[in-house]
Design a protein around this motif. Structure first.
Motif, short mmCIF file in Angstrom:
data_model
loop_
_atom_site.label_atom_id
_atom_site.label_comp_id
_atom_site.label_asym_id
_atom_site.label_seq_id
_atom_site.Cartn_x
_atom_site.Cartn_y
_atom_site.Cartn_z
N TRP A 1 0.83 -1.20 0.00
CA TRP A 1 0.00 0.00 0.00
C TRP A 1 0.87 1.26 0.00
CZ3 TRP A 1 -4.71 1.50 -1.03
CH2 TRP A 1 -5.14 2.76 -0.59
N ALA B 1 2.37 1.74 -3.37
CA ALA B 1 1.44 1.98 -4.48
C ALA B 1 0.82 3.37 -4.43
CB ALA B 1 0.33 0.92 -4.49
N THR B 2 0.87 4.01 -3.27
CA THR B 2 0.28 5.34 -3.19
C THR B 2 1.38 6.39 -3.11
OG1 THR B 2 0.14 4.97 -0.83
CG2 THR B 2 -1.90 4.69 -2.09
N SER C 1 -1.29 0.75 -9.38
CA SER C 1 -2.47 1.31 -8.72
C SER C 1 -3.22 2.22 -9.68
CB SER C 1 -2.06 2.07 -7.45
OG SER C 1 -1.19 3.11 -7.78
#
Lengths: 271, 264, 271
Positions: free
Chosen positions: A61, A64-65, A246
């Protein structure tokens, strides 16, 4: 008899003793099967990874951000390809599905003994195999690319469309067909005037419904090399470019939601 | 004109729907076929144009025997027999005009009918018929927008545009209210008189049959029990056809209706 | 009056009124569609010589269907199939068990607003993400193996079944439910007597249908490492072992047919 006679008088039960024993037995068998299946899965699992999963998920996470927004410039062509795979695949599928459906429907098939089973087999065979598998097969045969994707989607959709269409054909009102036959119309005229008008709304609904599903399926066909946005997804995954992944997932999500919205609008307009 | 000789229909279940029917209908005669449900009325009509294949016997339309015709010849023979259905049997998603023109299917080729390019004479005739039944302003409406009586009128136009020699009419009033039923029956009988058409009308409303036709045939369990003018339908005759019941009321009602009609 | 109306009509040409009444819109739609088709066709690069070469391989594959080879890789096929079935069973059980409460929560007529929104959100997320994408993410998180496949299928089942169950409950006959409520039943009793009998037959039918879908999907999860027969199938295609691939596909088709047959029987029984 759900009313049992006991020494205290008649008692109402939902099931007799035998029935409820059988009922419990079925449940027991079901649970046993589930436990066996679970054990199989559990044996094949490396539990260390599972306990470690929250950390890995958090790690992915954070990588991906935020999504790599400027990558979207490179996604225009893949999205266009994806749309084409879904649309052309659906159109080709309909052309193949219509004759198959007429051959499979009990009231229009020329031969219940020979042709109907063949048509039904085509329907089951194309329906039971996922479009990704068809894509694998077609890539092996005609090479990777958008074309393989179109054909894969269309083959997968034939059975689906033909099944729904032949059910619609079997539900038509025979009296309308009879009325057209009574005018002295030929076989094809009876088809064009008595049957087609009755199934046309169903056909339009099926086409749009399947197009919606095909948009979803064509977004992932690229994973096996059959063109579309899935190619970018698979390439990004291979190099662990999570910000790109993403963004692609967001684009796919948007495409799916948009496809569903369009298909709902069109279906409402038809009916 | 139409002649049935020893017509038999036995269904695959073994039910004998028709037991050697002999019947002759001269040109221009309107005949009512009465009888209880399951007497074989519908089967008989459908055996004539072979929507149901008769088991044995002969059907003569003018000088032609129909039961042995091949599919092409059968289609040409069907053009000469207009059929009107219970529940109208219009193709509901086609327009009124298309439904009327579908009566010409036996005359035009597939592509012409598929592209809706009918000869101008057919289109004119369709307009004339729709005008005759008072529906010309509905020509481009879809059939499922019409009321029951209107739909049956379209059904009548579809049968007449075939330019038939005989009309086969299957329970034309079964799903209509009493007033519309009488209008429809009157229309059918008037049109038959105008065009000198023979007709077989299946009908279970005895009073209505008596009012409009010259000849009544009573069918029971696949055999003809009565054949004669409507006045001959006495309570005794009705009892043989339908079974025991108080028939005076039915017959009187028919007379009452005549009086009401006269008063109108 | 009608005579003059008729006179104007006689001799006039008759055309079927077009489906789209507005002429500009009609031609616009037609032209737009044709232009799209041409554009789509132009952008698909088909390597026809490659396709032509592939025809031989296509023929070889069709021939392989006539003489499938179950034996050479029987061990792999058996293990893969068992894993697919195990995943299907376990995921269906868990998925159905979770979808029932979520389905109840996602029905507007029986759930309070906050619960409704949460449940609808779960359904929307589950439906928007395809199985294969979920599987990729879960494999990344939990590692290779059937656990990822099992979780994927369970998750997909929830979206599918909850949505249909909720729709079914929303369209149920209100009077029956009201009658039970009027007897003073508490919420759980109300669900048990007023709602459950109405939706159970369809729920059973849909559940079996979902088992069928889960099995078909389990065949592709192996492509991304989430267990099942897909991995074996992929290997067979990669090595051009069409006879083994044909054998696997035939087994899938037969199992799907058997499931459809069983579901037909069960559905006829519960209705």
């Amino acid at each position: 008899m759900p009313v049992l006679t006991t020494d205290k008088g008649a008692v109402w039960r939902r099931r007799t003793t035998g029935q409820s024993l059988f009922h419990w037995f079925i449940w027991l068998v079901g649970i046993a099967i589930f436990v066996v299946c679970w054990q199989q899965i559990s044996e094949a699992t490396t539990w260390f990874f599972v306990w470690d999963a929250p950390r890995i998920a958090g790690d992915i996470w954070s990588r991906a951000t935020p999504p790599k927004w400027d990558y979207i410039a490179q996604l225009g062509r893949p999205i266009w390809d994806t749309l084409n795979i879904a649309t052309l695949g659906t159109i080709i599928a309909l052309f193949m599905a219509i004759p198959v459906a007429f051959l499979a429907a009990r009231n229009t098939t020329p031969s219940k003994l020979f042709i109907r089973p063949i048509a039904l087999f085509i329907i089951v065979a194309t329906r039971s195999i996922n479009s990704l598998i068809w894509a694998l097969l077609l890539i092996a045969i005609i090479g990777p690319g958008v074309f393989a994707g179109v054909i894969a989607i269309s083959i997968r959709s034939v059975g689906f469309c033909a099944k729904l269409l032949y059910e619609a054909i079997e539900e038509i009102q025979e009296s309308q067909v009879e009325a057209i036959t009574a005018t002295g119309a030929s076989r094809w005229q009876v088809m064009a005037y008595g049957i087609v008008p009755q199934v046309l709304p169903a056909l339009a609904g099926i086409a749009v419904f399947r197009w919606d599903i095909n948009i979803r399926e064509s977004t992932v066909l690229g994973l096996v090399g059959a063109g579309g946005i899935g190619l970018q997804l698979s390439a990004s995954l291979n190099v662990l470019a999570w910000p790109q992944v993403s963004l692609i997932l967001l684009v796919i999500l948007a495409a799916v939601v948009l496809g569903e919205w369009v298909s709902a609008k069109v279906r409402a307009a038809i009916i | 004109m139409l002649k049935l000789k020893k017509l038999v229909k036995t269904y695959r279940t073994g039910d004998q729907a028709l037991k050697a029917i002999d019947l002759e209908i001269p040109a221009g005669q309107v005949l009512a076929l009465i009888g209880p449900s399951g007497a074989g009325k519908s089967t008989m009509i459908r055996c004539i144009n072979r929507l149901v294949e008769p088991t044995s016997g002969e059907v003569w339309l003018a000088e032609r025997e129909l039961t042995h015709l091949g599919s092409g010849a059968l289609r040409r023979a069907r053009r000469e027999m207009g059929m009107i259905f219970q529940e109208y049997a219009l193709v509901e998603r086609l327009s009124v005009m298309e439904n009327v023109l579908s009566g010409r299917l036996g005359y035009v080729g597939f592509w012409r009918s598929f592209l809706r390019r009918y000869p101008q004479s057919d289109v004119d005739e369709a307009f004339r018929l729709l005008d005759r039944v008072g529906l010309v302003h509905m020509a481009d409406k879809r059939a499922d927008e019409l009321s029951g009586g209107q739909r049956q009128r379209v059904g009548i136009c579809r049968a007449l545009i075939q330019n038939p020699k005989i009309l086969l009419v299957d329970e034309p009033t079964a799903s209509l209210d009493p007033k519309t039923s009488r209008q429809i029956m009157r229309l059918i009988c008037e049109l038959c008189a105008e065009r000198g058409l023979a007709a077989i009308i299946n009908i279970h409303d005895v009073a209505l049959a008596q009012r409009f036709v010259q000849r009544v045939v009573g069918l029971r369990a696949g055999a003809i029990e009565f054949d004669g003018p409507p006045e001959g339908l006495t309570p005794d005759v009705l009892t043989t056809i339908y079974g025991e019941e108080d028939w005076e009321a039915t017959i009187e009602k028919a007379e009452d209706e005549d009086e009401i009609e006269a008063a109108e | 009056m009608s005579a003059t109306e008729l006179d104007t009509l006689i001799g006039r040409k008759w055309r079927k009124p077009p489906f789209v009444r507005n002429a500009t819109l009609r031609w616009g739609l037609t032209a737009g569609f044709v232009i799209y088709l041409i554009a789509a066709y132009m952008t698909i690069e088909v390597n026809w010589s490659r396709v032509y070469e592939g025809l031989d391989r296509g023929a070889a594959f069709v021939m392989a269907f006539m003489s499938p080879d179950f034996l050479t890789r029987w061990g792999d096929i058996r293990d893969g199939m068992i894993e697919s079935v195990v995943m299907t069973v376990a995921a269906s059980v868990v998925g159905i068990a979770i979808s029932i409460p979520i389905g109840l929560g996602a029905a507007r007529n029986i759930a309070p607003m906050p619960v409704y929104l949460i449940c609808r959100a779960i359904v929307a997320v589950s439906r928007a993400l395809q199985e294969i994408i979920v599987a990729i993410l879960l494999v990344a998180i939990f590692g290779f193996g059937p656990l990822a496949g099992f979780l994927t299928l369970s998750f997909a089942t929830i979206g599918f079944l909850s949505k249909l169950l909720a729709e079914d409950i929303e369209s149920m006959d209100k009077t029956q439910a009201e009658a039970i409520r009027a007897s003073g039943a508490r919420w759980t009793q109300w669900i048990n007597y007023g709602v459950q009998p109405q939706v159970l037959p369809r729920l059973i039918g849909l559940s079996i249908y979902r088992v069928d879908i889960n099995f078909r999907e389990s065949a592709i999860l192996g492509l991304v490492g989430a267990g099942g027969i897909g991995a074996t199938l992929n290997t067979a295609f990669d090595r051009y072992e069409y006879d083994t691939a044909a054998a696997i596909l035939l087994i899938i088709i037969v199992i799907v047919m058997a499931l459809e047959y069983i579901s037909g029987i069960i559905r006829a029984k519960v209705q």
